[in-house]
Design a protein around this motif. Structure first.
Motif, PDB file in Angstrom:
ATOM      1  N   MET A 261     -10.068  19.143  32.882  1.00 29.41           N
ATOM      2  CA  MET A 261     -11.258  18.801  32.125  1.00 29.41           C
ATOM      3  C   MET A 261     -10.935  18.979  30.641  1.00 29.41           C
ATOM      4  O   MET A 261      -9.903  19.524  30.282  1.00 29.41           O
ATOM      5  CB  MET A 261     -12.451  19.681  32.534  1.00 29.41           C
ATOM      6  CG  MET A 261     -12.446  21.076  31.974  1.00 29.41           C
ATOM      7  SD  MET A 261     -10.964  22.032  32.274  1.00 29.41           S
ATOM      8  CE  MET A 261     -11.077  22.158  34.052  1.00 29.41           C
TER       9      MET A 261
ATOM     10  N   CYS B   7     -13.408  20.140  28.249  1.00 35.99           N
ATOM     11  CA  CYS B   7     -14.363  20.977  27.509  1.00 35.99           C
ATOM     12  C   CYS B   7     -13.717  22.079  26.669  1.00 35.99           C
ATOM     13  O   CYS B   7     -14.026  22.193  25.462  1.00 35.99           O
ATOM     14  CB  CYS B   7     -15.442  21.518  28.440  1.00 35.99           C
ATOM     15  SG  CYS B   7     -14.898  22.198  30.010  1.00 35.99           S
TER      16      CYS B   7
ATOM     17  N   TYR C  77     -14.072  22.271  22.446  1.00 41.32           N
ATOM     18  CA  TYR C  77     -14.746  23.404  21.794  1.00 41.32           C
ATOM     19  C   TYR C  77     -14.013  23.831  20.527  1.00 41.32           C
ATOM     20  O   TYR C  77     -14.623  24.351  19.585  1.00 41.32           O
ATOM     21  CB  TYR C  77     -14.824  24.606  22.741  1.00 41.32           C
ATOM     22  CG  TYR C  77     -15.654  24.394  23.982  1.00 41.32           C
ATOM     23  CD1 TYR C  77     -16.521  23.307  24.102  1.00 41.32           C
ATOM     24  CD2 TYR C  77     -15.562  25.277  25.052  1.00 41.32           C
ATOM     25  CE1 TYR C  77     -17.271  23.122  25.251  1.00 41.32           C
ATOM     26  CE2 TYR C  77     -16.314  25.104  26.200  1.00 41.32           C
ATOM     27  CZ  TYR C  77     -17.159  24.017  26.300  1.00 41.32           C
ATOM     28  OH  TYR C  77     -17.892  23.834  27.437  1.00 41.32           O
TER      29      TYR C  77
ATOM     30  N   GLU D 109     -15.378  11.135  28.619  1.00 41.54           N
ATOM     31  CA  GLU D 109     -15.884  12.503  28.597  1.00 41.54           C
ATOM     32  C   GLU D 109     -16.515  12.836  27.246  1.00 41.54           C
ATOM     33  O   GLU D 109     -16.134  12.294  26.213  1.00 41.54           O
ATOM     34  CB  GLU D 109     -14.735  13.478  28.881  1.00 41.54           C
ATOM     35  CG  GLU D 109     -15.190  14.872  29.225  1.00 41.54           C
ATOM     36  CD  GLU D 109     -14.062  15.708  29.810  1.00 41.54           C
ATOM     37  OE1 GLU D 109     -14.349  16.779  30.349  1.00 41.54           O
ATOM     38  OE2 GLU D 109     -12.895  15.282  29.724  1.00 41.54           O
TER      39      GLU D 109
ATOM     40  N   HIS E 111     -18.923  16.191  25.048  1.00 41.46           N
ATOM     41  CA  HIS E 111     -19.607  17.478  25.007  1.00 41.46           C
ATOM     42  C   HIS E 111     -20.492  17.517  23.779  1.00 41.46           C
ATOM     43  O   HIS E 111     -20.048  17.211  22.667  1.00 41.46           O
ATOM     44  CB  HIS E 111     -18.594  18.625  24.995  1.00 41.46           C
ATOM     45  CG  HIS E 111     -17.754  18.653  26.230  1.00 41.46           C
ATOM     46  ND1 HIS E 111     -16.573  17.939  26.337  1.00 41.46           N
ATOM     47  CD2 HIS E 111     -17.949  19.259  27.428  1.00 41.46           C
ATOM     48  CE1 HIS E 111     -16.069  18.124  27.552  1.00 41.46           C
ATOM     49  NE2 HIS E 111     -16.880  18.914  28.228  1.00 41.46           N
TER      50      HIS E 111
ATOM     51  N   LYS F 278     -26.169  20.492  37.230  1.00 43.06           N
ATOM     52  CA  LYS F 278     -25.828  19.163  36.723  1.00 43.06           C
ATOM     53  C   LYS F 278     -26.611  18.076  37.444  1.00 43.06           C
ATOM     54  O   LYS F 278     -27.078  18.256  38.568  1.00 43.06           O
ATOM     55  CB  LYS F 278     -24.320  18.896  36.852  1.00 43.06           C
ATOM     56  CG  LYS F 278     -23.774  19.061  38.260  1.00 43.06           C
ATOM     57  CD  LYS F 278     -22.266  18.800  38.308  1.00 43.06           C
ATOM     58  CE  LYS F 278     -21.733  19.016  39.722  1.00 43.06           C
ATOM     59  NZ  LYS F 278     -20.379  18.491  39.906  1.00 43.06           N
TER      60      LYS F 278
ATOM     61  N   GLN G 190     -24.315  17.771  32.612  1.00 41.75           N
ATOM     62  CA  GLN G 190     -24.431  19.195  32.954  1.00 41.75           C
ATOM     63  C   GLN G 190     -25.012  19.986  31.785  1.00 41.75           C
ATOM     64  O   GLN G 190     -24.690  19.713  30.626  1.00 41.75           O
ATOM     65  CB  GLN G 190     -23.052  19.760  33.306  1.00 41.75           C
ATOM     66  CG  GLN G 190     -22.317  18.977  34.375  1.00 41.75           C
ATOM     67  CD  GLN G 190     -20.850  19.361  34.481  1.00 41.75           C
ATOM     68  OE1 GLN G 190     -20.426  20.339  33.891  1.00 41.75           O
ATOM     69  NE2 GLN G 190     -20.073  18.604  35.228  1.00 41.75           N
TER      70      GLN G 190
ATOM     71  N   ASP H  44     -25.052  23.683  30.117  1.00 44.92           N
ATOM     72  CA  ASP H  44     -24.194  24.868  30.113  1.00 44.92           C
ATOM     73  C   ASP H  44     -24.727  25.869  29.083  1.00 44.92           C
ATOM     74  O   ASP H  44     -24.753  25.581  27.887  1.00 44.92           O
ATOM     75  CB  ASP H  44     -22.762  24.446  29.778  1.00 44.92           C
ATOM     76  CG  ASP H  44     -21.804  25.611  29.590  1.00 44.92           C
ATOM     77  OD1 ASP H  44     -22.192  26.743  29.921  1.00 44.92           O
ATOM     78  OD2 ASP H  44     -20.685  25.369  29.119  1.00 44.92           O
TER      79      ASP H  44
ATOM     80  N   HIS I 260     -22.332  18.963  28.967  1.00 46.99           N
ATOM     81  CA  HIS I 260     -21.115  18.258  29.397  1.00 46.99           C
ATOM     82  C   HIS I 260     -21.582  16.942  30.014  1.00 46.99           C
ATOM     83  O   HIS I 260     -22.494  16.941  30.850  1.00 46.99           O
ATOM     84  CB  HIS I 260     -20.367  19.049  30.470  1.00 46.99           C
ATOM     85  CG  HIS I 260     -20.029  20.460  30.107  1.00 46.99           C
ATOM     86  ND1 HIS I 260     -18.734  20.933  30.073  1.00 46.99           N
ATOM     87  CD2 HIS I 260     -20.811  21.525  29.788  1.00 46.99           C
ATOM     88  CE1 HIS I 260     -18.738  22.224  29.753  1.00 46.99           C
ATOM     89  NE2 HIS I 260     -19.992  22.603  29.587  1.00 46.99           N
ATOM     90  N   ARG I 261     -20.962  15.832  29.652  1.00 48.10           N
ATOM     91  CA  ARG I 261     -21.430  14.570  30.218  1.00 48.10           C
ATOM     92  C   ARG I 261     -20.345  13.503  30.199  1.00 48.10           C
ATOM     93  O   ARG I 261     -19.363  13.585  29.451  1.00 48.10           O
ATOM     94  CB  ARG I 261     -22.660  14.062  29.507  1.00 48.10           C
ATOM     95  CG  ARG I 261     -22.623  14.071  27.982  1.00 48.10           C
ATOM     96  CD  ARG I 261     -22.313  12.735  27.340  1.00 48.10           C
ATOM     97  NE  ARG I 261     -20.907  12.404  27.318  1.00 48.10           N
ATOM     98  CZ  ARG I 261     -20.430  11.280  26.790  1.00 48.10           C
ATOM     99  NH1 ARG I 261     -21.220  10.401  26.209  1.00 48.10           N
ATOM    100  NH2 ARG I 261     -19.126  11.005  26.824  1.00 48.10           N
ATOM    101  N   THR I 262     -20.526  12.522  31.046  1.00 43.72           N
ATOM    102  CA  THR I 262     -19.757  11.291  30.950  1.00 43.72           C
ATOM    103  C   THR I 262     -20.748  10.161  30.733  1.00 43.72           C
ATOM    104  O   THR I 262     -21.901  10.233  31.168  1.00 43.72           O
ATOM    105  CB  THR I 262     -18.926  11.025  32.218  1.00 43.72           C
ATOM    106  OG1 THR I 262     -19.779  11.084  33.362  1.00 43.72           O
ATOM    107  CG2 THR I 262     -17.811  12.032  32.373  1.00 43.72           C
TER     108      THR I 262
END
Length: 643
Positions: A333, A335, A339, A384, A386, A471, A490, A492, A517-519
């Motif tokens: 992933m 994420c 960050y 992807e 964030h 999610k 999602q 978080d 978090h997403r697509t």
């Protein structure tokens, strides 16, 4: 005795079981195969009490199908034990379109063996064996299965909690460890067909013994079975694993490995088109593009929690347990990488929301038995993203993520085929998740309110959440009815704190942000597979690798055909000039087989009138069309992404 059956209250006098109550209320029929008593699915033989709420189930209901197909799996296991008694039983659940059972057998289950098993299953159905449930204490249950020489069943019993009810089901001479429920008798399964046998590891772990998994279908009537077989034949024609290879979108090579497809020029072009479209669309919506490494040291994944919760699904380079040496892992992933963009400097509440997007290539160590075409792979690319946000921005940003996913899937023509799952944690498996029950309840309550406000009709999936938060999974079925996640969004509330992500709020205090978090479209390879199946290889013009082919009727027209092709290329149309020394009919047929949207035929008449004769891949003849009109038509169809 008063019972509520299908929402109506009935007085029944002699009822001891669901079957008795339904019969006395004149509601029992051959179509009724199971029941829900006080919300729990059970067999018709279930004993009942006054005041019980009973819902009768038929094959039309999902729970009814589950019971029916689970019984069919037991019929298969009984047939195997009759014909090949040395075979060891493992598990045999119902699945979306049928059932399967995994066997440990020295006998290879060839098509000829499957035919023998199917014939034996039909005999068992004709015997109409009563199916009875019984329970045993743990020690007796273990001894019972040891006596029957079923080591896998013994292992399953030993793994059950100490207070678990250990139940068995008997039909004739056959007994299986099973939680149930099952049909009243084997005679209700009127139509059975065994479809195939594949390999499968015990408990899905490739370190365990490989078993033989037999798949089957079961229906209450032969007509339903025939309808299913017809649908299956049509699905096989549209299977991306077939047409994707035939049309040369992708291939696989043994020496490269399972789950590592090679995208051919056509497949690569389609994914490039989608990637450019998604990245441009995200930029319009305020996303910042990042490009992060494909691997990182284990220390990064330890901070995020992936090392503890997801290490088995990662490709690790080096000794993961030797702390004296560097150890890397390919990223499953993006994420924790993205960050670092936020952490690059001190942030203010005015900097939020920060929407980060990336076309991310990811790696996941899926089991070999799970690999399938472009649907399930070990290396894949996703859209992807964030979003680092303030709590007061959560509703608007979450809604924006859903709207972006809907726009993308509607444009592709897949939205109408999607279903929605609100994936939640399992409070009984807290070791699998980060955070406290209070944090999970808060996150799930917030997401539930957001989904309800947006108006999404979802199902709840317990124990389907990410380890750090709930999610929304947007699911899409392939041609065989198997459901896979295509987009996920999602919430978080945990990882920002673990990474030390803070911003200065309006009161000059340091606080942790929320993260989404997403697509936007999901996995490119999986989306390509679904598109090939949805359109049977005839992709919409804007996505077609070749959008038109120019076919001169003879060599004298080659120059005029090349002039037309040049004009089309200047308009951004992907065109092919087919001036091969082949008959015009053959060139047209090959273009149709290749699913090219348009064929432009040019001869002397077309040259005189500065036009082209337009045909479609469906065989439609649109007649002569001036070149400028053709160019305008094509560019409009491409620009509007017409389906």
């Amino acid at each position: 005795m008063k019972l509520i059956i299908n929402g109506n209250e009935f007085n029944v006098n002699e009822a001891k079981t669901v079957y008795d109550a339904a019969k006395e209320a004149e509601l029992i029929s051959r179509a009724v195969i199971a029941a829900k008593v006080n919300g729990s699915v059970c067999a018709l033989s279930k004993e009942i009490n006054e005041g019980d709420d009973i819902a009768l189930l038929t094959f039309a209901e999902a729970e009814g199908k589950q019971v029916f197909r689970h019984t069919a799996a037991h019929i298969l296991a009984q047939a195997v034990k009759r014909l090949y008694p040395e075979t060891k039983l493992t598990i045999g659940p119902a699945v979306e379109n049928g059932f399967y059972y995994d066997f440990d057998s020295e006998i290879p289950f060839t098509p000829e063996v499957l035919k023998k098993l199917e014939d034996e299953m039909k005999k068992i159905v004709k015997e109409n064996l009563l199916i009875e449930r019984f329970e045993l204490p743990r020690a007796e249950a273990i001894a019972f299965m040891e006596e029957r020489e079923e080591p896998y069943k013994v292992q399953l019993i030993n793994e059950l909690p100490e207070d678990a009810v250990i139940s068995f089901y008997r039909q004739g001479e056959f007994v299986d460890l099973c939680a149930g429920p099952h049909l009243f008798s084997t005679g209700a399964v009127k139509a059975i067909k065994l479809m195939q046998c594949t390999g499968a590891y015990w408990k899905g772990d490739q370190n365990n013994k490989q078993l033989q998994r037999v798949y089957g279908a079961a229906f209450p009537t032969k007509d339903e079975m025939n309808e299913y077989i017809t649908q299956l034949e049509e699905a096989r024609k549209r299977d991306h694993n077939k047409i994707g290879r035939e049309l040369e979108y992708f291939t696989t090579v043994d020496v490269i490995g399972q789950g590592l497809p090679i995208l051919m020029p056509k497949g690569s072009r389609v994914i490039q088109l989608m990637q450019r479209w998604i990245e441009d669309e995200e930029q319009k919506r305020g996303y910042l593009l990042t490009k992060t490494p494909l691997m990182a040291k284990r220390e990064l994944y330890k901070i995020s929690g992936h090392w503890d919760h997801y290490r088995d699904g990662m490709f690790v380079m080096g000794d993961p347990d030797d702390e004296t040496k560097e150890c890397f892992a390919l990223r499953p992933m993006t994420c924790p990488f993205q960050y670092q963009v936020f952490l690059n400097k001190r942030r203010s509440y005015r900097d939020l929301p920060m929407r980060l997007g990336e076309t991310s290539t990811l790696f996941r160590n899926e089991d070999s038995g799970e690999m399938y075409g472009l649907i399930r792979v070990r290396q894949f690319t996703i859209s992807e993203g964030h979003l680092v946000i303030r709590p007061d921005q959560l509703e608007e940003e979450f809604k924006g993520c859903v709207e972006l996913a809907q726009y993308c899937l509607e444009t592709l023509g897949l939205w109408e085929d999607c279903t929605f799952r609100f994936s939640q944690w399992d409070p009984k498996r807290t070791d699998k998740y980060e955070g406290t029950p209070e944090q999970w309840n808060e996150a799930q309550d917030i997401m539930g309110r957001l989904l309800d406000k947006i108006g999404i009709n979802y199902e709840i999936g317990i124990d389907e959440a990410a380890f750090y938060g709930p999610k929304l999974d947007i699911q899409c079925k392939n041609v065989f009815g198997k459901e896979d996640t295509i987009v996920t969004i999602q919430i978080d509330m945990l990882l920002a704190k673990k990474f030390g992500m803070e911003y200065v709020d309006s009161e000059n205090k340091l606080v942790n942000p929320y993260i989404i978090h997403r697509t936007s479209m999901g996995c490119y390879e999986r989306t390509l597979a679904l598109l090939l199946e949805k359109y049977a290889g005839a992709l919409p013009m804007w996505l077609s690798p070749t959008q038109a082919t120019v076919i001169p009727v003879n060599a004298d027209m080659n120059s005029y055909a090349a002039e037309i092709a040049s004009k089309m290329e200047n308009c951004g149309i992907r065109v092919r000039l087919d001036d091969r020394n082949e008959t015009m009919g053959k060139r047209i047929r090959e273009a149709q087989i290749e699913k090219i949207p348009y064929m432009l035929i040019v001869g002397g008449k077309e040259q005189e009138t500065n036009s082209v004769s337009v045909r479609t891949r469906k065989g439609e003849d649109l007649g002569a069309m001036p070149i400028d009109e053709m160019l305008a038509k094509f560019t409009l169809e491409i620009a509007t992404k017409a389906k």
